[in-house]
Design a protein around this motif. Structure first.
Motif, PDB file in Angstrom:
ATOM      1  N   TRP A 261      51.926  30.651  55.674  1.00 28.87           N
ATOM      2  CA  TRP A 261      53.339  29.767  54.268  1.00 28.87           C
ATOM      3  C   TRP A 261      54.037  30.559  54.006  1.00 28.87           C
ATOM      4  CZ3 TRP A 261      52.380  24.490  54.849  1.00 28.87           C
ATOM      5  CH2 TRP A 261      53.385  23.719  53.379  1.00 28.87           C
ATOM      6  N   ASP A 262      55.363  30.780  53.225  1.00 30.87           N
ATOM      7  CA  ASP A 262      56.159  31.746  52.980  1.00 30.87           C
ATOM      8  C   ASP A 262      55.951  32.839  51.851  1.00 30.87           C
ATOM      9  OD1 ASP A 262      56.518  30.039  50.511  1.00 30.87           O
ATOM     10  OD2 ASP A 262      58.469  29.667  51.020  1.00 30.87           O
ATOM     11  N   TRP A 263      54.193  32.725  51.905  1.00 31.12           N
ATOM     12  CA  TRP A 263      53.781  33.834  51.037  1.00 31.12           C
ATOM     13  C   TRP A 263      52.146  34.116  51.716  1.00 31.12           C
ATOM     14  CZ3 TRP A 263      49.425  30.905  50.532  1.00 31.12           C
ATOM     15  CH2 TRP A 263      49.729  29.221  49.723  1.00 31.12           C
TER      16      TRP A 263
ATOM     17  N   TRP B 134      48.439  23.031  43.670  1.00 28.56           N
ATOM     18  CA  TRP B 134      49.426  22.412  45.060  1.00 28.56           C
ATOM     19  C   TRP B 134      48.955  22.441  45.758  1.00 28.56           C
ATOM     20  CZ3 TRP B 134      50.094  26.269  49.329  1.00 28.56           C
ATOM     21  CH2 TRP B 134      50.943  25.851  49.772  1.00 28.56           C
TER      22      TRP B 134
ATOM     23  N   CYS C 189      55.191  19.157  51.960  1.00 28.54           N
ATOM     24  CA  CYS C 189      56.357  20.548  52.648  1.00 28.54           C
ATOM     25  C   CYS C 189      56.640  19.809  53.864  1.00 28.54           C
ATOM     26  CB  CYS C 189      56.647  21.759  52.975  1.00 28.54           C
ATOM     27  SG  CYS C 189      56.507  22.601  50.916  1.00 28.54           S
TER      28      CYS C 189
ATOM     29  N   ASN D 124      53.865  17.459  47.386  1.00 27.85           N
ATOM     30  CA  ASN D 124      54.568  18.644  47.384  1.00 27.85           C
ATOM     31  C   ASN D 124      55.998  19.072  48.628  1.00 27.85           C
ATOM     32  OD1 ASN D 124      55.188  21.555  46.206  1.00 27.85           O
ATOM     33  ND2 ASN D 124      55.221  21.793  48.680  1.00 27.85           N
ATOM     34  N   GLU D 125      56.637  18.322  46.875  1.00 34.16           N
ATOM     35  CA  GLU D 125      58.339  18.345  48.080  1.00 34.16           C
ATOM     36  C   GLU D 125      58.248  17.925  49.903  1.00 34.16           C
ATOM     37  OE1 GLU D 125      58.961  22.538  48.946  1.00 34.16           O
ATOM     38  OE2 GLU D 125      59.847  22.970  46.758  1.00 34.16           O
TER      39      GLU D 125
ATOM     40  N   TRP E  80      56.225  29.168  39.902  1.00 36.46           N
ATOM     41  CA  TRP E  80      55.450  29.506  41.364  1.00 36.46           C
ATOM     42  C   TRP E  80      55.652  31.145  41.686  1.00 36.46           C
ATOM     43  CZ3 TRP E  80      54.019  26.648  44.819  1.00 36.46           C
ATOM     44  CH2 TRP E  80      53.332  26.906  45.328  1.00 36.46           C
TER      45      TRP E  80
ATOM     46  N   TRP F 267      56.318  35.583  45.521  1.00 34.23           N
ATOM     47  CA  TRP F 267      56.502  35.209  43.861  1.00 34.23           C
ATOM     48  C   TRP F 267      55.891  34.992  42.985  1.00 34.23           C
ATOM     49  CZ3 TRP F 267      57.637  32.870  48.496  1.00 34.23           C
ATOM     50  CH2 TRP F 267      58.723  32.338  48.567  1.00 34.23           C
TER      51      TRP F 267
HETATM   52  C1  BMA Z   1      58.397  25.589  47.294  1.00 30.38           C
HETATM   53  C2  BMA Z   1      56.810  25.472  47.040  1.00 30.38           C
HETATM   54  C3  BMA Z   1      55.711  26.499  47.696  1.00 30.38           C
HETATM   55  C4  BMA Z   1      56.740  27.265  48.732  1.00 30.38           C
HETATM   56  C5  BMA Z   1      57.254  28.049  47.413  1.00 30.38           C
HETATM   57  C6  BMA Z   1      58.749  29.089  47.475  1.00 30.38           C
HETATM   58  O1  BMA Z   1      58.455  24.614  48.213  1.00 30.38           O
HETATM   59  O2  BMA Z   1      56.081  24.243  47.091  1.00 30.38           O
HETATM   60  O3  BMA Z   1      55.819  25.527  49.208  1.00 30.38           O
HETATM   61  O4  BMA Z   1      55.527  28.298  48.941  1.00 30.38           O
HETATM   62  O5  BMA Z   1      58.406  26.649  47.295  1.00 30.38           O
HETATM   63  O6  BMA Z   1      59.281  28.921  48.479  1.00 30.38           O
END
Ligand code: BMA
Length: 855
Positions: A171-173, A364, A393, A430-431, A627, A638
């Motif tokens: 993921w982005d983390w 999440w 996502c 989520n999103e 977040w 984050w």
């Molecule tokens: C949102 C979250 C995560 C992601 C974060 C930072 O989209 O729901 O999917 O890690 O932002 O980009």
């Protein structure tokens, strides 16, 4: 299970090996439950994926097949009884073979499975579980459905086809570590009859004076004639009722009516009493089986109603008739390898959340339905939970067998978690609605024909608005279901007036300034964030050579590797460069700069949005979840506390914002152009606005003092009582005063620091303080104080900080990890001693300090 039943944990003698490698030999598993990475690590067959760039060297693990086996003795199965193998969680594509016979095949790590093995049990039994590669199976499925419009943010398309924790794909983390294995317990259950589920649907009357609990037990097998339900609190029996099991023998139910129930509250607003509900199966008065659930009684509602003076509807939570301003945070799994997260660690995390004044935590949708200890900690410590279903996502496919699996998953997890009083909302994903918008997929909110959704290019709507929604209304009718996060009654998900929003135009998106967060509010902001580096200790722990590592600098390739966010270098640099004077060296001061930047940013959001919590009918913003609270490995992200639970500085500034009483100041420059052609300004005014946020349930009468100092000389240029005997009504923010920045001479606004103090009229005690600086901070001629003191108080419970000039962002540090701070990153002004609480410090404990402008 007593006395006609037994539960035998199948947790011994487990061995594992690679299944698709000829010469592989079985080795003992490191622990149970487990996964393959933990076992390989234990035997030093892979390097630690969290160190350096080792993640890259272990990718093969996720593409191989793995086999686990054990043997166990079969207990005797009495006449008429059954033997069941219960698998609480297998991750993910597992083939289970008992004594040479395939008894189960799975494809969803979130579904607990139970198999009747009565006729397969022997004296000695061999259980073998083979795990196929979820990654390769996922891609095969993608190929099998070429007509679906596959697409994701984070990870790759293959994850959408597989019911497995989505963050395992990276993921982005977080790193991509596609693990597998028996991740939750396995038990052999032998019984003739048992309670398979116990639920408690409770209703608290609006008056809060009475409550009812409908207790329902599901019963499996025959041989019982009665069932007793007991309700107790603190070991004291409150109510008991015995009933006959229904004629079909599968359910039994009683209703308890309670007068003056002890209600469960989020912390600060009341206690967290947990009733014990026990169901006991009886046969001729002897006890056969009993199950206990700890439940809490509360009236929890999501309030969405029209607002005074503003469009749209509110979005805030009310518990026991108390509107709660939900400052809190988002939660990701606390490790890539779940089975090694101890119960203690879950409690430590939730304690950190509660001690940080955070009322809500959102589980999440890209992780897991959390482990039992997580929710138990939230119940005990009074932290509200927003629970997502595990989708995030992307554009999820919806073939029939997948939908069936999702339906089972949803029902099993709702059933497992529904007794927790902390869970106040379930959200579909989520999103995914944001993904749908950005990919231009079909969504016609007015079309209510669910079957037709399956024929569109956004078939997952059927999951969120039919399957999950039905599961919730069947199983937890009194708990709010929300189709997604963010979501707002079918409107654009960015609509700030309805539902919740994710505010990513600071950092992602249009990269707004955080000083403008007031314009970026929503009715409820369930995500927003800013990155910061983790503690230097954490960085040193992931660098292969620690302090001696040649990559021990902010832009090194290893440090960059431990940041998975797209464009992170540019974004961190942008926010630093716009705001602070900073340098990349030394690493310690750079880490401090990013943490100060994050702390300023996040606290601004809480402060400015909480200002819009204005009391009944004016709940323009009902909450802000940052977040994210935590990390799953050592990383720059984050998070506001890192993988080792080391708080970043933002943790403390957020904590201050969510204190019972807080004070806020904005400083805005108003420019009046001489004429529209030349755009030369004739009158520039810099004004401040001061407000107070009283999150207590008492009206307060206060005095407000405003002071100002020259940043360079430290001279006090202003000190006045701005208000005397002002009322700060309960549970809302109140505007206090608007005024010009107090200066000695016009034009000096850029060098004046302003502080406001809220003083309780009754006790004369200062209850809130806030220091406002000219911005951007990089333009301010910050001084290096000659007399910056940070000393341990006589009684050892606080560090006392003072200086002769204003100092921005004093961070107190200690080498000793046992020394814990209750507050940190404080602004100092002359003539004041700021105390920050500290635990674990002794005489002689050494403290270091950092501040802005130190280097
Ligand atoms: C949102 C979250 C995560 C992601 C974060 C930072 O989209 O729901 O999917 O890690 O932002 O980009």
């Amino acid at each position: 299970m007593a006395p006609s039943g037994v539960i035998i944990p199948v947790d011994k003698n487990w061995e594992f090996k690679q299944a698709d490698k000829e010469d592989a030999e079985f080795l003992p598993a490191a622990q149970f439950p487990t996964n393959v990475h933990l076992d390989l690590l234990h035997h030093k067959l892979i390097p630690d994926p969290f160190i350096g760039k080792n993640e890259l060297d272990v990718q093969w693990v996720g593409e191989a097949q793995w086999v686990y086996k054990t043997s166990f003795s079969g207990a005797s199965v009495p006449e008429g009884a059954k033997a069941m193998l219960a698998f609480d969680g297998l991750d993910t594509f597992a083939t289970v073979v008992l004594n040479g016979k395939t008894i189960l095949e799975t494809d969803n790590m979130f579904i607990p499975e139970r198999v009747d093995v009565t006729s397969d049990l022997k004296e000695e039994n061999e259980l073998v579980i083979t795990f196929d590669s979820a990654y390769l199976r996922g891609w095969k499925l993608v190929e099998q459905y070429p007509d679906h419009k596959w697409g994701v943010w984070n990870g790759d398309n293959s994850r959408l086809a597989v019911r497995k924790a989505q963050y395992h794909w990276g993921w982005d983390w977080g790193p991509a570590l596609l693990t597998c294995g028996p991740w939750r317990p396995i038990n052999l259950e032998i019984y003739s009859t048992k309670i398979s589920d116990l639920s408690a649907e409770s209703t608290v009357d609006k008056s809060l004076k009475s409550a009812s609990i409908v207790a329902t037990a599901e019963i499996e097998g025959s041989g019982s004639d009665q069932i007793r339900f007991d309700l107790s609190l603190n070991g004291k029996l409150i109510a008991s009722e015995t009933t006959t099991t229904s004629s079909s023998g599968t359910t039994a139910s009683v209703t308890f009516h309670l007068d003056s129930p002890e209600l469960w509250y989020p912390f600060r607003y009341g206690p967290q009493p947990l009733y014990h509900l026990t169901a006991t199966l009886l046969s001729s008065s002897s006890e056969i089986h009993c199950v206990t659930k700890r439940i809490g009684l509360r009236r929890a509602l999501l309030i969405q109603r029209p607002l005074t003076d503003q469009p749209g509807t509110s979005f805030f939570f009310e518990v026991n008739n108390i509107p709660i301003y939900c400052g809190g945070s988002d939660w990701i799994p606390a490790d890539n390898f779940i089975p090694r997260i101890s119960r203690q660690k879950y409690f430590d995390w939730i304690k950190l959340v509660a001690e940080g004044n955070q009322f809500m935590i959102r589980v999440w949708g890209g992780g897991i339905y959390e482990q039992p200890a997580f929710y138990e900690a939230c119940d005990e410590l009074g932290v509200l939970v927003w629970q997502d279903f595990m989708f995030g996502c992307g554009n999820y496919p919806a073939w029939p067998s997948l939908l069936e699996s999702i339906d089972r998953e949803a029902r099993a997890n709702v059933k497992a978690l529904r007794h927790h009083p902390s869970i106040v909302i379930w959200a579909g994903n989520n999103e995914d609605y944001q993904y749908q918008e950005s990919a231009g997929l079909t969504y016609d909110y007015s079309n209510k024909d669910a079957e037709s959704w399956l024929k569109t290019d956004f078939p997952a709507r059927y999951i969120y608005e039919k399957i999950l929604s039905d599961a919730c209304s069947d199983l937890i009718p009194s708990v709010q279901y929300h189709p997604g996060s963010p979501w707002g009654a079918g409107r654009d998900t960015h609509d700030a007036t309805v539902g919740d929003i994710h505010q990513w135009n600071v950092w992602h998106g249009t990269q707004e300034k955080w000083q403008d967060f007031d314009k970026l509010s929503g009715r409820f902001v369930s995500e927003f964030g800013m990155q910061a580096f983790p503690s230097v200790k954490t960085i040193d722990a992931y660098l292969p050579l620690g302090k001696a590592d040649p990559d021990r600098y902010p832009q090194s390739s290893t440090v960059d590797f431990h940041n998975k966010a797209d464009g992170h270098e540019r974004r961190i640099a942008l926010y630093l460069v716009e705001n602070l004077r900073y340098a990349p060296d030394p690493l310690e001061q750079f880490v401090y700069s990013t943490q100060l930047m994050q702390a300023e940013c996040l606290a601004s959001a809480y402060r400015l949005w909480k200002r819009q919590w204005k009391g009944p009918g004016r709940e323009y913003n009902g909450g802000a979840l940052v977040w994210q609270i935590n990390d799953c490995w050592p990383v720059t992200s984050w998070s506001i506390a890192d993988f080792y639970l080391r708080p970043k500085m933002a943790y403390f500034t957020v904590k201050r914002e969510m204190a019972p009483v807080s004070c806020g100041i904005t400083r805005k420059t108003h420019k009046h152009p001489r004429d529209k052609y030349t755009r030369v300004y004739i009158d520039t005014k810099t004004q401040i606005e001061i407000w107070g946020s009283n999150l207590t349930l008492e009206n307060l009468t206060v005095d407000v003092v405003v002071k100002a100092w020259d940043v360079v000389t430290g001279e006090e240029v202003y000190s006045e009582k701005a208000k005397e005997g002002l009322e700060l009504p309960e549970n809302r923010s109140t505007e206090i005063v608007g005024m010009d920045v107090p200066v000695k001479q016009k034009g000096e606004e850029g060098k004046v620091v302003v502080a406001a103090y809220i003083i309780d009229k009754a006790g004369g005690k200062q209850i809130a303080r806030y220091v406002n600086w000219p911005e951007p901070l990089k333009y301010v001629h910050l001084q290096k104080p000659k007399e910056l003191k940070a000393v341990l108080s006589e009684d050892g419970t606080a560090v006392e900080i003072s200086a002769e000039v204003p100092v921005k962002g004093v961070a107190v540090e200690c080498e000793d990890d046992e020394v814990l701070f209750e507050d940190n990153l404080v602004d100092i002004v002359p003539g004041e001693v700021v105390r920050i609480g500290v635990k674990g410090a002794k005489k002689g404990t050494e403290f270091g300090v950092r501040y802005l402008g130190m280097n």
